[in-house]
Design an enzyme around this catalytic site. Structure first.
Site, PDB file in Angstrom:
ATOM      1  N   HIS A  96      52.882  61.566  18.229  1.00 26.98           N
ATOM      2  CA  HIS A  96      53.735  62.520  18.930  1.00 26.98           C
ATOM      3  C   HIS A  96      53.759  63.873  18.246  1.00 26.98           C
ATOM      4  CE1 HIS A  96      55.853  59.285  21.413  1.00 26.98           C
ATOM      5  NE2 HIS A  96      55.014  59.971  22.140  1.00 26.98           N
TER       6      HIS A  96
ATOM      7  N   ARG B 249      32.829  56.856  22.013  1.00 22.93           N
ATOM      8  CA  ARG B 249      32.900  55.874  20.918  1.00 22.93           C
ATOM      9  C   ARG B 249      33.547  54.596  21.457  1.00 22.93           C
ATOM     10  NH1 ARG B 249      34.162  60.830  17.588  1.00 22.93           N
ATOM     11  NH2 ARG B 249      32.863  60.752  15.743  1.00 22.93           N
TER      12      ARG B 249
ATOM     13  N   ARG C 231      27.954  55.273  23.501  1.00 20.45           N
ATOM     14  CA  ARG C 231      27.439  54.644  22.276  1.00 20.45           C
ATOM     15  C   ARG C 231      27.877  53.186  22.253  1.00 20.45           C
ATOM     16  NH1 ARG C 231      29.212  56.776  16.488  1.00 20.45           N
ATOM     17  NH2 ARG C 231      31.180  55.777  16.989  1.00 20.45           N
TER      18      ARG C 231
ATOM     19  N   GLU D  38      21.880  58.728  11.762  1.00 20.86           N
ATOM     20  CA  GLU D  38      23.009  58.789  10.829  1.00 20.86           C
ATOM     21  C   GLU D  38      22.593  58.346   9.429  1.00 20.86           C
ATOM     22  OE1 GLU D  38      26.839  57.542  13.117  1.00 20.86           O
ATOM     23  OE2 GLU D  38      25.311  56.063  13.568  1.00 20.86           O
TER      24      GLU D  38
ATOM     25  N   ASN E 234      28.495  63.006  10.451  1.00 19.25           N
ATOM     26  CA  ASN E 234      29.530  62.454   9.556  1.00 19.25           C
ATOM     27  C   ASN E 234      28.905  61.381   8.659  1.00 19.25           C
ATOM     28  OD1 ASN E 234      31.107  63.968  11.280  1.00 19.25           O
ATOM     29  ND2 ASN E 234      31.782  62.217  12.476  1.00 19.25           N
ATOM     30  N   ASP E 235      28.202  60.438   9.306  1.00 18.34           N
ATOM     31  CA  ASP E 235      27.569  59.391   8.503  1.00 18.34           C
ATOM     32  C   ASP E 235      26.305  59.901   7.809  1.00 18.34           C
ATOM     33  OD1 ASP E 235      29.080  56.992   8.453  1.00 18.34           O
ATOM     34  OD2 ASP E 235      28.789  56.858  10.617  1.00 18.34           O
TER      35      ASP E 235
ATOM     36  N   ARG F 159      32.743  58.949   3.212  1.00 22.57           N
ATOM     37  CA  ARG F 159      33.287  60.002   4.082  1.00 22.57           C
ATOM     38  C   ARG F 159      34.814  59.964   4.152  1.00 22.57           C
ATOM     39  NH1 ARG F 159      31.383  58.111  10.127  1.00 22.57           N
ATOM     40  NH2 ARG F 159      33.214  59.179  10.884  1.00 22.57           N
TER      41      ARG F 159
ATOM     42  N   CYS G 119      26.394  65.098  17.430  1.00 22.81           N
ATOM     43  CA  CYS G 119      27.711  64.677  17.928  1.00 22.81           C
ATOM     44  C   CYS G 119      28.691  64.405  16.792  1.00 22.81           C
ATOM     45  CB  CYS G 119      27.595  63.456  18.835  1.00 22.81           C
ATOM     46  SG  CYS G 119      26.984  62.004  17.972  1.00 22.81           S
TER      47      CYS G 119
HETATM   48  C1  PEP Z   1      28.888  60.415  12.954  1.00 22.30           C
HETATM   49  O1  PEP Z   1      28.694  59.564  12.070  1.00 22.30           O
HETATM   50  O2  PEP Z   1      28.699  61.644  12.800  1.00 22.30           O
HETATM   51  C2  PEP Z   1      29.371  59.988  14.273  1.00 22.30           C
HETATM   52  C3  PEP Z   1      29.424  60.827  15.289  1.00 22.30           C
HETATM   53  O3  PEP Z   1      29.821  58.713  14.387  1.00 22.30           O
HETATM   54  P1  PEP Z   1      31.253  58.235  13.825  1.00 22.30           P
HETATM   55  O4  PEP Z   1      31.989  59.453  13.333  1.00 22.30           O
HETATM   56  O5  PEP Z   1      31.938  57.564  14.956  1.00 22.30           O
HETATM   57  O6  PEP Z   1      30.870  57.313  12.733  1.00 22.30           O
HETATM   58 MG    MG Z   2      28.746  57.478  12.582  1.00 25.00          MG
END
Ligand code: PEP
Ligand code: MG
Length: 570
Positions: free
Chosen positions: A202, A304, A340, A428, A451-452, A462, A499
């Site tokens: 919220h 996701r 995905r 990734e 990210n990965d 991460r 992404c």
């Molecule tokens: C990533 O790893 O950048 C990704 C988009 O997948 P997630 O963040 O869901 O692991």
């Molecule tokens: Mg990922």
């Protein structure tokens, strides 16, 4: 060109300032001193039991306190509007909830003082909500807030709440109660940062409605005291402590310029000279997909799916999955949607899919690797996606997470093609980036999860706030792998998107475009900022920025080089 994109404010601030990272909730940049809510009073859990003769009056006092709290929340709701009003009405209902009142009544009848009973009853409910996870878990803050108000009323002290600062300030808190957030004055509270909460809590919902930049779930925020200057960047999910004042002021001013450009941007994604780059949204469920329709995204670049099922004990049936996927496809009828397959494991455990007891789950059986041990889960999910996509145009693209080898890509692509869908994979893992050409022989597209990719390239968790500088997507080693993957796509004439969070950074979006990335998919709130940034530069500017970052050796130099390359074109 009509002006270079601004780096997110914090990226531009002297990096000597300590930067905390959290989850982006509401975009925006603000610089101001911090304030913190007044501490809440707690029931004394060691208080003596109440004598039997006094228990009835304890219960009466408890009921009186709950009805005062409910009435105040309802009154506040009449002064609020939209989501804020709805939240306040829902919280007033919690204060009158028969289950909660009944649980406290039982405890009072057994001798608990009213405040202790209220707290214990709340703990019971909070435990259940937390176990349910997802949206229910995020309601725990609401429930505890109602309890704290009742405890304060019982003690005869003023309701807990946030201070009214004399000048614009940034509010730091553990998590904010909806009743507090709903009453915020956006002229005085210009930013919100919390150590708990999620993007759908919220706090975030109301901050979004009020247009207050907000970052949630920030590690290390508890150590930041009231009164220090900070710079908050809601889109980047960062809070810089003690930034250089001049640079911070410039970042805010630049943000305002960028904001007006962003507000005017309606898509589709293209550079100033017309080079097309699809600007897409990341979503996690049907409600999120529908909500994202208010943003100028051209489609969904990352759905996701695992996030729909985090609270499930058992695998949802094919029919149930198909229903959920269809709702997401319907939210973007006629548009591109990239689904995905389940990325279970590590930071997103799924009880029905996980490989038990791994010492190192981030390097364990996660993502596509689950299919090697239990191919039924993947097969059933692909059947569900195919059912949801039957007769749909355009055909959804389906990609697998955590691909490390060309063989994994080949076997996944065969299953996807057999169902009439368009196969792709995520990049990734560094191994996959290095073998992008071989992987592209089997699939129609790649999508880079930065990210990965940053986590595995830099060997840095991460989730670790301590290692956030290593998992920065501007790390040149990560950028080199992205550039390599994009080049492989260009050679194969197949699209390569991004992404991960990197796609949400307007400056980095220009660099990625310069590498040859063909689509950028980001959280809905970040989409317009990215599109507006791209619309202000030419493809040649982007290529120059891309070349510049590849000759740097650290993230700060990469940012500086990109900015300089884009500014030199002005
Ligand atoms: C990533 O790893 O950048 C990704 C988009 O997948 P997630 O963040 O869901 O692991
Ligand atoms: Mg990922």
């Amino acid at each position: 060109m009509s002006g270079s994109p601004q780096a997110t404010g914090i990226a531009k601030v002297a990096r000597s300032a300590m930067t905390l990272r959290g989850t982006p909730a509401v975009p925006g940049i603000a610089a101001a001193p911090t304030v913190r809510p007044a501490p809440r009073i707690r029931a004394d859990l060691r208080a003596e039991p109440v004598a039997e003769s006094d228990r009835a009056s304890q219960y009466e006092a408890f009921l009186a306190a709950t009805s005062v709290v409910a009435r105040r929340l309802r009154e506040r709701a009449t002064r609020a509007s939209g989501a804020a009003a709805e939240v306040l009405v829902a919280n007033a209902a919690m204060a009158a909830d028969r289950g909660w009142l009944g649980a406290a009544e039982k405890l009072i009848a057994a001798g608990s003082p009213a405040a202790v009973a209220a707290t214990a009853a709340t703990d019971q409910f909070a435990e259940v909500f937390t176990k349910l996870g997802g949206l229910m878990a995020e309601r725990v803050t609401d429930l505890r807030d109602v309890c704290d108000r009742v405890v304060a009323e019982l003690a005869g002290v003023p309701e807990p709440g946030i201070p009214t600062p004399a000048r614009p300030s940034i509010l730091l808190a553990d998590d904010l109660a909806p009743a507090d957030t709903a009453g915020l004055d956006p002229n005085l509270i210009v930013g919100l940062a919390t150590s708990r909460g999620g993007p759908t809590s919220h706090t975030a919902i109301i901050a979004r409605q009020l247009g207050i930049p907000c970052v949630v779930a920030i590690a290390g925020l508890d150590d930041v005291p009231a009164g220090v200057d900070v710079l908050i960047d809601g889109a980047a999910g960062q809070v810089a402590i003690g930034p250089d004042p001049e640079t911070a002021a410039r970042a805010v001013a630049e943000y305002r310029t960028q904001e007006s450009r962003t507000a005017a941007w309606t898509g589709p994604g293209a550079t100033a000279d017309g080079h097309r780059v699809e600007i897409l949204a990341n979503v996690q469920d049907a409600a999120g997909a529908r909500a994202t329709r208010s943003q100028p995204a051209e489609g969904i670049g990352l759905f996701r799916t695992e996030l729909c099922f985090l609270d499930r004990e058992s695998e949802p049936s094919i029919a149930e999955q198909a229903g959920i996927y269809r709702e997401v496809l319907d939210a973007y009828a006629g548009a591109k949607v990239v689904i995905r397959t389940l990325d279970a494991g590590s930071d997103k455990p799924l009880r029905f899919a996980d490989h038990a007891d791994e010492a190192n789950p981030a390097l364990g059986v996660r993502g596509i690797r689950i299919a090697a041990h239990n191919s039924g889960i993947l097969d059933r999910q692909l059947d569900a996606i195919a059912q949801a996509a039957a007769d749909r145009t355009p055909t959804p693209w389906v990609m697998a997470p955590m691909i490390s080898t060309a063989a994994e890509a080949k076997s996944f692509a065969a299953k996807v093609r057999a169902r009439g869908l368009v196969p792709g994979v995520m990049i990734e893992v560094p191994a996959a980036a290095l073998l992008a050409e071989a992987i592209l022989e089997h699939v129609e597209f790649l999508s880079i999860g930065t990210n990965d990719l940053a986590q595995y390239t830099m060997a840095a968790d991460r989730m670790s706030a301590d290692l956030a500088a290593l998992t920065d997507p501007w790390q040149p080693a990560v950028l080199a792998l992205v550039a390599r993957t994009a080049a492989a796509g260009a050679t194969a004439h197949k699209p390569v998107g991004v992404c991960g969070e990197a796609a949400a950074d307007p400056l980095l979006a220009c660099v990625l475009t310069g590498f040859g990335i063909s689509s950028l998919s980001a959280a809905g709130v970040a989409v317009a900022g990215v599109g507006a940034a791209l619309s202000a530069v030419t493809l040649e500017d982007c290529r120059r920025a891309a070349a510049a970052v590849l000759s740097t050796s650290d993230p700060d130099s990469a940012r500086t080089a990109a900015r300089a390359a884009l500014q030199s074109a002005e």
